[in-house]
Design an enzyme around this catalytic site. Structure first.
Site, PDB file in Angstrom:
ATOM      1  N   LYS A 154      -0.497 -73.246  66.034  1.00  0.00           N
ATOM      2  CA  LYS A 154      -1.393 -72.525  66.946  1.00  0.00           C
ATOM      3  C   LYS A 154      -1.873 -73.496  68.019  1.00  0.00           C
ATOM      4  CE  LYS A 154      -5.611 -71.904  67.675  1.00  0.00           C
ATOM      5  NZ  LYS A 154      -5.617 -71.881  69.164  1.00  0.00           N
ATOM      6  N   GLU A 176      -8.148 -84.938  63.123  1.00  0.00           N
ATOM      7  CA  GLU A 176      -8.144 -85.936  64.204  1.00  0.00           C
ATOM      8  C   GLU A 176      -9.199 -85.441  65.188  1.00  0.00           C
ATOM      9  OE1 GLU A 176      -7.826 -88.864  66.113  1.00  0.00           O
ATOM     10  OE2 GLU A 176      -6.416 -88.753  64.430  1.00  0.00           O
ATOM     11  N   CYS A 229      -9.307 -88.085  73.462  1.00  0.00           N
ATOM     12  CA  CYS A 229     -10.182 -88.476  72.353  1.00  0.00           C
ATOM     13  C   CYS A 229     -10.346 -89.993  72.340  1.00  0.00           C
ATOM     14  CB  CYS A 229      -9.700 -87.926  71.027  1.00  0.00           C
ATOM     15  SG  CYS A 229      -7.961 -88.056  70.797  1.00  0.00           S
ATOM     16  N   GLU A 232     -20.168 -87.458  72.298  1.00  0.00           N
ATOM     17  CA  GLU A 232     -18.912 -87.319  73.050  1.00  0.00           C
ATOM     18  C   GLU A 232     -19.114 -86.366  74.225  1.00  0.00           C
ATOM     19  OE1 GLU A 232     -15.451 -85.414  71.185  1.00  0.00           O
ATOM     20  OE2 GLU A 232     -14.263 -87.046  72.024  1.00  0.00           O
TER      21      GLU A 232
HETATM   22  P1  ADP Z   1     -11.824 -78.572  72.260  1.00  0.00           P
HETATM   23  O1  ADP Z   1     -13.266 -78.851  72.514  1.00  0.00           O
HETATM   24  O2  ADP Z   1     -10.901 -79.713  72.493  1.00  0.00           O
HETATM   25  O3  ADP Z   1     -11.335 -77.272  72.796  1.00  0.00           O
HETATM   26  P2  ADP Z   1     -11.826 -77.325  69.690  1.00  0.00           P
HETATM   27  O4  ADP Z   1     -12.123 -77.993  68.409  1.00  0.00           O
HETATM   28  O5  ADP Z   1     -12.701 -76.221  70.123  1.00  0.00           O
HETATM   29  O6  ADP Z   1     -11.771 -78.515  70.705  1.00  0.00           O
HETATM   30  O7  ADP Z   1     -10.334 -76.781  69.735  1.00  0.00           O
HETATM   31  C1  ADP Z   1      -9.215 -77.453  69.234  1.00  0.00           C
HETATM   32  C2  ADP Z   1      -8.266 -76.459  68.604  1.00  0.00           C
HETATM   33  O8  ADP Z   1      -8.929 -75.843  67.514  1.00  0.00           O
HETATM   34  C3  ADP Z   1      -7.846 -75.323  69.533  1.00  0.00           C
HETATM   35  O9  ADP Z   1      -6.515 -74.955  69.244  1.00  0.00           O
HETATM   36  C4  ADP Z   1      -8.785 -74.215  69.144  1.00  0.00           C
HETATM   37  O10 ADP Z   1      -8.287 -72.925  69.413  1.00  0.00           O
HETATM   38  C5  ADP Z   1      -8.903 -74.428  67.662  1.00  0.00           C
HETATM   39  N1  ADP Z   1     -10.132 -73.873  67.051  1.00  0.00           N
HETATM   40  C6  ADP Z   1     -11.349 -73.707  67.624  1.00  0.00           C
HETATM   41  N2  ADP Z   1     -12.217 -73.164  66.752  1.00  0.00           N
HETATM   42  C7  ADP Z   1     -11.533 -72.978  65.596  1.00  0.00           C
HETATM   43  C8  ADP Z   1     -11.875 -72.459  64.297  1.00  0.00           C
HETATM   44  N3  ADP Z   1     -13.093 -72.013  64.029  1.00  0.00           N
HETATM   45  N4  ADP Z   1     -10.917 -72.430  63.351  1.00  0.00           N
HETATM   46  C9  ADP Z   1      -9.675 -72.903  63.603  1.00  0.00           C
HETATM   47  N5  ADP Z   1      -9.300 -73.385  64.787  1.00  0.00           N
HETATM   48  C10 ADP Z   1     -10.201 -73.434  65.778  1.00  0.00           C
END
Ligand code: ADP
Length: 490
Positions: A170, A245, A279, A380
């Site tokens: 995903k 990560e 990161c 961050e």
């Molecule tokens: P960023 O701030 O870099 O967008 P996120 O942690 O929000 O970081 O997103 C990183 C990845 O995790 C993306 O693919 C996002 O769609 C996914 N993501 C965000 N929230 C969730 C969740 N609750 N469960 C699983 N995946 C998630």
């Protein structure tokens, strides 16, 4: 579109999401689905079905497909690099670098197909053989961020695949087309149906459904620390392996004996490369007092010269933020820095001159007279903001560097070998650079951080195989009689 069981399709009834160029929000790259739980389930079932045959496929054969995918990406590098830049905003040389990293990872993972070494070791009993094998763990859910939209899917998927796992990827909702382009290369390379599946969608809907799906053995996640913690919690409840990560608050130290030209060049690249959205980006600069004012003057002069613009425009050094939400978040942090009493040296505003108004640009921002406990020095920000702190010398520098909840990357500039090695020993981080910026990982070395930057796993390098394999320990007794171990024969 999603890719499930070897076929591209649109999930019935899924909401339509739009991918836009962050440098120009009028530029639409395409639409993609916000896949519901049922679609995630279909992808997991396809991956489960494909798993037994892929696991039995000899690793060197699996590797051939991975190598071919790397060759396809290499042939298409110019177009893929431009796609990365158009979808996530970073300058074209960085977009091309992203694709090159995926190609490099294909080379590394394909080579592993002829290694995947286990161990042999003597037995404590005669006529007995002891050895270990790496075995795949099963179906792996891969959740990736937008800032390395082809490289990070490659880091995760190619190691998972060479080990014999099947995967459901995903990608981030900001870069779905890059995720699809990576999967397309694997499809064209001949990956069997169901071995690689792609589900597009938001984290809240599709990501959550993937993490909580009982049919997965593992989640490999790259993203924010906050989301990562929730992912780990959910995986803990359902008994999945999980590799995180997460974030960083990476610091560069400049000692008085450093080559200041190099140190400043390194700080600018570390802080403003990818507009600070890595990161491993440098967001803290820790400078020995004897050179503090000199460093500030030169840093300011050079930061003001950085060319902000769309990544596809020649000569651009700093691109946009990924989306409006992230831009607002960074501007809020800049306001907070001013409120906390840091001195804004340059930047600090949204850049809106001419065509820049169509994107999410922030001027490269420098804060001086920062103190270590300020929130802008602890949290961050993930944007083009660098905070500078003055210290008395090496030991204070290392103390300030370590006084932070994160521990991903770090750097020290010094000409003194004793100072450099003491810092290497004492810095609490997964990665330490000496006389180099905090960014610039190579795929054949382990990548990951300590403290809140991860949960103890590493990606890439040989260490990257560990999360994607289980050890099987085999004892073969060829003595022709019962030999009892775990018995005290004395
Ligand atoms: P960023 O701030 O870099 O967008 P996120 O942690 O929000 O970081 O997103 C990183 C990845 O995790 C993306 O693919 C996002 O769609 C996914 N993501 C965000 N929230 C969730 C969740 N609750 N469960 C699983 N995946 C998630």
């Amino acid at each position: 579109m999603n890719f499930i069981g070897g076929k591209w399709s649109w999930p019935a009834g899924a909401a339509k999401l739009t991918s836009r160029n962050p440098a120009d929000s009028r530029d639409v790259l395409g639409v993609f689905p916000d896949s519901p739980a049922g679609e995630v389930d279909r992808a997991v079932q396809a991956a489960r079905q494909a798993f037994p045959a892929w696991k039995r496929c000899p690793a060197p054969e699996r590797a051939k497909i991975i190598r071919r995918a790397g060759e396809i990406m290499a042939r298409r590098k110019a177009a893929l690099g431009a796609l990365v830049t158009r979808e996530c905003g970073k300058p074209l040389i960085e977009g091309l670098g992203d694709v090159q990293e995926a190609i490099d990872m294909a080379e590394l993972a394909a080579g592993e197909g002829r290694r995947l070494y286990g161990q042999t070791t003597p037995s404590e009993l005669p006529n007995k053989l002891c050895l270990t094998f790496r075995e795949p763990v099963g179906v792996c859910g891969l959740i990736t961020p937008w800032n390395f939209p082809i490289a990070i899917p490659a880091w995760k998927a190619l190691h998972a695949l060479v080990c014999g796992n099947t995967v459901v990827l995903k990608p981030a909702e900001d870069t779905p087309l890059c995720g699809a382009a990576f999967v397309k290369a694997l499809e064209e390379a001949g990956i069997p149906a169901g071995v690689v599946n792609l589900v597009q969608g938001t984290g809240e809907r599709t990501g959550r459904a993937l993490v909580s799906h009982p049919g997965l053995a593992l989640i490999s996640f790259t993203g924010s620390t906050e989301t990562g913690r929730g992912v780990a919690e959910s995986c803990g409840r359902s008994g999945k392996r999980v590799s995180l990560e997460c974030g960083g608050k990476n610091a560069q130290i400049i000692l008085a004996d450093a080559r200041l030209d190099l140190a400043i060049e390194g700080a600018l690249w570390g802080a403003f490369g990818t507009a600070g959205q890595r990161c491993t980006a440098t967001s803290r600069l820790i400078v020995e007092e004897a050179v503090y004012e000199r460093v500030l003057t030169r840093l300011l002069r050079q930061a003001r010269r950085l060319r902000l613009g769309p990544g596809l425009k020649k000569g651009t050094q700093v691109g946009p933020l990924i989306n409006e939400r992230q831009m607002t978040r960074v501007l809020d942090y800049i306001a907070l820095g001013k409120k906390e009493g840091a001195r804004l040296l340059c930047g600090g505003r949204r850049a809106q001159r001419g065509p820049l108004a169509r994107g999410w640009f922030i001027e490269p921002t420098l804060f001086a007279h920062v103190t270590p406990r300020m929130r802008i020095f602890q949290e961050e920000i993930f944007g083009p903001v660098l905070s500078v702190v003055k210290v008395a010398g090496l030991s204070e520098a290392v103390r300030v560097l370590n006084d932070c909840p994160y521990g991903l990357s770090s750097s020290i500039y010094t000409q003194d070998v004793n100072s450099a090695l003491a810092a290497v020993r004492d810095i609490e981080a997964g990665i330490v650079y000496v006389n180099g910026p905090t960014i610039g990982a190579e795929v054949h070395l382990p990548f990951g951080g300590v403290k809140q930057s991860g949960n103890g796993h590493r990606e890439a390098g040989k260490a990257g195989l560990d999360i994607f394999t289980e050890w099987k320990t085999v004892y073969v007794d060829y003595s022709g009689k019962l030999q009892r171990a775990q018995i005290d024969n004395s």
